[in-house]
Design an enzyme around this catalytic site. Sequence first.
Site, PDB file in Angstrom:
ATOM      1  N   GLU A  29       5.859 -10.232  14.820  1.00 51.78           N
ATOM      2  CA  GLU A  29       5.378 -10.744  16.099  1.00 51.78           C
ATOM      3  C   GLU A  29       5.752 -12.213  16.280  1.00 51.78           C
ATOM      4  O   GLU A  29       6.162 -12.632  17.352  1.00 51.78           O
ATOM      5  CB  GLU A  29       3.857 -10.563  16.185  1.00 51.78           C
TER       6      GLU A  29
ATOM      7  N   ARG B  54       0.810  -1.223   0.000  1.00 49.75           N
ATOM      8  CA  ARG B  54       0.000   0.000   0.000  1.00 49.75           C
ATOM      9  C   ARG B  54       0.840   1.268   0.000  1.00 49.75           C
ATOM     10  O   ARG B  54       0.348   2.331  -0.378  1.00 49.75           O
ATOM     11  CB  ARG B  54      -1.011  -0.036   1.148  1.00 49.75           C
TER      12      ARG B  54
END
Length: 183
Positions: free
Chosen positions: A103, A66
């Site tokens: 993560e 994006r």
Amino acid sequence: MTATAQQLEYLKNSIKSIQDYPKPGILFRDVTSLLEDPKAYALSIDLLVERYKNAGITKVVGTEARGFLFGAPVALGLGVGFVPVRKPGKLPRETISETYDLEYGTDQLEIHVDAIKPGDKVLVVDDLLATGGTIEATVKLIRRLGGEVADAAFIINLFDLGGEQRLEKQGITSYSLVPFPGH
């Protein structure tokens, strides 16, 4: 054109919030709804171009995917080149890569070795700043090629996830149009 409160509120209202996506407990900020509104999309680009038009920027770098949607039109508005930073194996010429932590694991970004020249003054553009890991890796790539990162610009900043602070530790200032809490 300096961003007015009314313009920023319009942008904020164009971004839909999706509860429990991509997993329970997450409130996802969907920038694609801003892209669906040509007035909001154009306004976001115009505000970023206005902010950086006299900053001496020589290249705009956008991160996959994006960041391309916002970085390329900002580069056009500034009259400078656009450089994509991509996932491994997506760029055809010689690249350098940077690994960064997620993560649960790691990921990697690449840039063409000839895309940034020593002394280039670079604006990094992405749709959203969360923890800052992707942008930190992007900054490292630019610096390895001799570029100077002037600033990092975002449409959305999830301000309580620590991205701004992470970038500040790297000497990078950031600017965002729309702040949201991360949760």
